[in-house]
Enzyme design. Structure first.
Site, PDB file in Angstrom:
ATOM      1  N   GLU A 189      38.645  25.230  33.739  1.00  0.00           N
ATOM      2  CA  GLU A 189      37.841  26.387  34.145  1.00  0.00           C
ATOM      3  C   GLU A 189      37.802  27.372  32.997  1.00  0.00           C
ATOM      4  O   GLU A 189      38.838  27.707  32.414  1.00  0.00           O
ATOM      5  CB  GLU A 189      38.470  27.103  35.345  1.00  0.00           C
ATOM      6  CG  GLU A 189      38.174  26.491  36.678  1.00  0.00           C
ATOM      7  CD  GLU A 189      38.876  27.257  37.800  1.00  0.00           C
ATOM      8  OE1 GLU A 189      39.066  26.645  38.843  1.00  0.00           O
ATOM      9  OE2 GLU A 189      39.246  28.433  37.615  1.00  0.00           O
ATOM     10  N   ASP A 212      39.950  40.001  40.686  1.00  0.00           N
ATOM     11  CA  ASP A 212      41.028  39.571  39.803  1.00  0.00           C
ATOM     12  C   ASP A 212      42.102  40.624  39.643  1.00  0.00           C
ATOM     13  O   ASP A 212      41.844  41.821  39.687  1.00  0.00           O
ATOM     14  CB  ASP A 212      40.457  39.212  38.424  1.00  0.00           C
ATOM     15  CG  ASP A 212      39.771  37.864  38.448  1.00  0.00           C
ATOM     16  OD1 ASP A 212      40.466  36.873  38.754  1.00  0.00           O
ATOM     17  OD2 ASP A 212      38.557  37.801  38.200  1.00  0.00           O
TER      18      ASP A 212
END
Lengths: 269, 403
Positions: free
Chosen positions: A50, A61
């Site tokens: 990724e 995040d």
């Protein structure tokens, strides 16, 4: 359709083992070092890579990945440069699936269809766009699938029985189960709860299920790999990038080797 | 788009105002956002909920707020008659509490037991801390470190009201980063937490819900001006950061097409300098904090850090409904600099005995430009959405005065 994601999970299934998915942010700490980091992941044992597309406001995040994105942006990373980086990585590695992960606005600014065409051309296999739920499928998910790009969905502990079919409707590639309610790099998942959640999800889909958020150490990754088709590790690797130092690239690859060994051996033989 | 029957029909069932709005959030939040939408749709049709809301607005907030003819300002500017909608007289000193009361009633209805909010100037934080105290719910307010430094009185007020103020040190350390951090908290504590968003921004249903709770401003103003003048105003003016006070005033008038409407953005040091917060004047459509709207961003889609002397306008986006109303031509968008807002602040103090907040001082600066160009029988209504006590340190600093 590149078919690399399907081929990789088919191989893992045939070998009777789980996979390791790694996350690093493109351009962190700079584009050259990032290329060395990403280029060595497959050799270190990552089954699927990724690659984060940095964004100023990554609202799902935690501090580690926010900081990584800001380092990358500071170093001049842009979406076109991220795509160039993928193109160079693809030229050297024809097999490892590459998944771009990020937020919608940089794609929106680039031009969504133009981005999809550029991603296919660069050798991207799938996309994870955190702030595009199924309610917004017309934006990117449907045109991505038309071009053979997998659109990977997130399911979470809040995804109940009514919601799950909606999440799965246009999902492809694999399902990314977010093991905690929270942001990346936060609390550690409880393997038993993950197991229960996957037992709930499996009857609804044939897609492989990768589990991530909060997995940091080989032992944890191995626990998760007993239930999941793959374990995703991001913040723990990004933390090593943040620490820096002359041996940083080797340290990241070393950590990936340890995680890969744990994940690959998790189900015993 | 030329065949719009009503400007008040939006959003559609997916939360869109034209191309704007939507629900651009992480999957973790989607079930809750859908639940919130259901709960709000029930509540807004429930006469008991609306009746209870009216009681709170009357007895706790102090509504209706007066519509005040600013005679000396009118005489000074020698043009249209200027009315000020006095939402700075509400409990807590700004319009923000209109929405906070509504949302906390909804939170209780949904069985949520913990309240979070973001704040820029601190007015929304104070209003949220106030209603959380009144309803006995624990409350966490996210506020950027830069804003904490320039809005100390409000930080202390929130703490006195029992809220925990969590400083946000990421990004530009202002309102947008406070909103990022509040969203991170919400993703983490989704089971028991209600997020009281303070502006007509965020994912659907927030822009519509906050608008509906703030529309009390425009409904009152309409009834008041009809009573005082026997007709509708010619011009509405309000400042926009995220856009809640402006939408509250504008929305009930949107289908009265003879009423001209002007939204005033913060031009900071001037739009040409790049140091401003004028999303509609100088931004492009983008996606941030759950909806598509005009957004200050660079060529790569990275969000540009805004600048304004007013912490409440220091936001890189704008509500989706404003974005749509601009595109279809129903509202005009202007921008006012820090300097012009400071001048307006002082003029209002000197002529009317009112210290306006720096946010409505931007609207006033635009009124000062427009009023002299209009005939004396024209009527302007400006939303004086907050009081300026919180801003005296900032104003003093810019005037070179040490307090």
């Amino acid at each position: 359709m590149s078919g690399r994601i399907e081929a990789r999970f088919a191989r893992l299934r045939a070998e009777g083992r789980a996979g390791l998915v790694t996350y690093l942010c493109a351009g962190d700490p700079d584009l050259a070092t990032s290329e060395a980091l990403l280029g060595g992941l497959a050799a270190a044992g990552a089954d699927l890579v990724e690659i984060g597309m940095p964004f100023t406001d990554p609202m799902a995040d935690g501090p580690a990945i926010q900081a990584a994105a800001l380092r990358a942006l500071q170093a001049g990373t842009t979406l076109p440069r991220t795509l160039d980086l993928v193109r160079r990585l693809r030229a050297r590695d024809g097999d490892t699936p590459f998944v771009l992960m990020g937020y919608y606005n940089p794609i929106h600014a680039f031009g969504r269809l133009r981005f999809l065409d550029a991603a296919v051309e660069a050798g991207v296999d799938g996309l994870i766009v955190v702030d595009l739920p199924p309610e917004e499928d017309e934006e990117l998910c449907l045109p991505a699938r038309e071009r053979g790009l997998a659109f990977i969905r997130l399911a979470t502990p809040t995804t109940d029985a009514a919601r799950l079919p909606v999440v799965l409707r246009n999902a492809s590639g694999f399902l990314y189960y977010v093991s905690i309610t929270g942001i990346t790099g936060a609390a550690a998942p409880v393997a038993q709860q993950v197991g229960d959640a996957l037992a709930r999800i499996r009857p609804h889909t044939d897609l492989p299920v990768a589990v991530g958020f909060g997995i940091r150490e080989p032992a944890q990754a191995a626990e998760i790999a007993r239930h999941a088709d793959a374990a995703v590790v991001g913040s723990a690797l990004v933390d090593l990038v943040a620490r820096g130092g002359a041996d940083m690239v080797a340290a990241v690859h070393g950590k990936v080797q340890a995680l890969a060994a744990a994940v690959h051996g998790a189900r015993g033989r | 788009m030329s065949l719009i029957n009503s400007y008040r029909a939006g959003p559609d069932e997916r939360g869109h105002f034209g191309i704007y709005g939507g629900r651009f959030v992480a999957e973790t939040l989607m079930p809750l956002i859908l639940e919130l939408e259901r709960a709000y749709n029930q509540a807004r049709r429930d006469p008991a909920f609306l009746a209870e809301l009216d009681v709170w607005l009357k007895d706790y907030v102090g509504r209706p707020s007066p519509l005040y003819l600013a005679e000396r300002l009118t005489d000074h500017l020698r043009g249209a008659k200027i009315y000020l909608k006095r939402d700075e007289l509400n409990h807590t000193g700004a319009h923000k509490i209109n929405n906070c009361i509504g949302q906390i009633m909804l939170a209780r209805r949904m069985g949520k037991t913990r309240i979070i909010a973001e704040t820029g100037a601190g007015q929304h934080g104070v209003a949220t801390a106030t209603v959380a105290a009144r309803f006995g719910l624990p409350c966490v307010i996210y506020m950027g470190e830069v804003d904490i430094a320039r809005q100390q009185p409000n930080v202390f007020r929130m703490r006195l009201l029992g809220a925990e103020v969590r400083p946000v040190s990421s990004g530009s350390r202002t309102l947008k980063d406070a909103m990022n951090e509040a969203l991170r908290d919400w993703v983490t504590n989704v089971h028991d937490t209600f997020y009281i968003i303070g502006s007509v921004a965020g994912p659907h249903p927030y822009p519509a819900m906050v608008r509906d709770f703030q529309a009390v401003i425009g409904h009152e103003a309409k009834a008041q001006i009809l009573e005082k003048e026997g007709r509708l105003p010619d011009l509405l003016v309000a400042a926009v950061g995220g856009g809640s006070n402006a939408m509250g005033l504008f929305h009930p008038f949107l289908d009265d097409r003879e009423v001209r409407i002007v939204a005033v953005e913060a031009a900071g040091d001037g739009i040409a300098t790049g140091r401003h917060a004028a999303a509609m004047s100088a931004g492009r459509p983008g996606v941030l904090h759950g909806s598509r709207s005009y957004l200050l961003q660079d060529d790569d889609g990275q969000v540009i850090e805004p600048h304004s002397i007013s912490a409440g306008l220091d936001y890189p986006g704008i509500g989706p409904e404003h974005s749509w109303l601009k595109d279809v031509g129903r509202i005009e968008v202007e921008a006012v600099t820090d300097r012009e807002a400071l001048d307006a602040f002082q003029l209002c103090a000197a002529l009317e005995g009112i210290l306006p907040a720096l946010e409505p001082a931007h609207a006033l600066a635009q009124v000062i430009k427009l009023a002299p160009t209009l005939p004396r029988d024209n009527i302007i209504i400006m939303n004086l959405c907050g009081r300026g006590d919180k801003d005296i340190y900032t104003v003093a600093q810019h005037l070179g005065v040490k307090l």
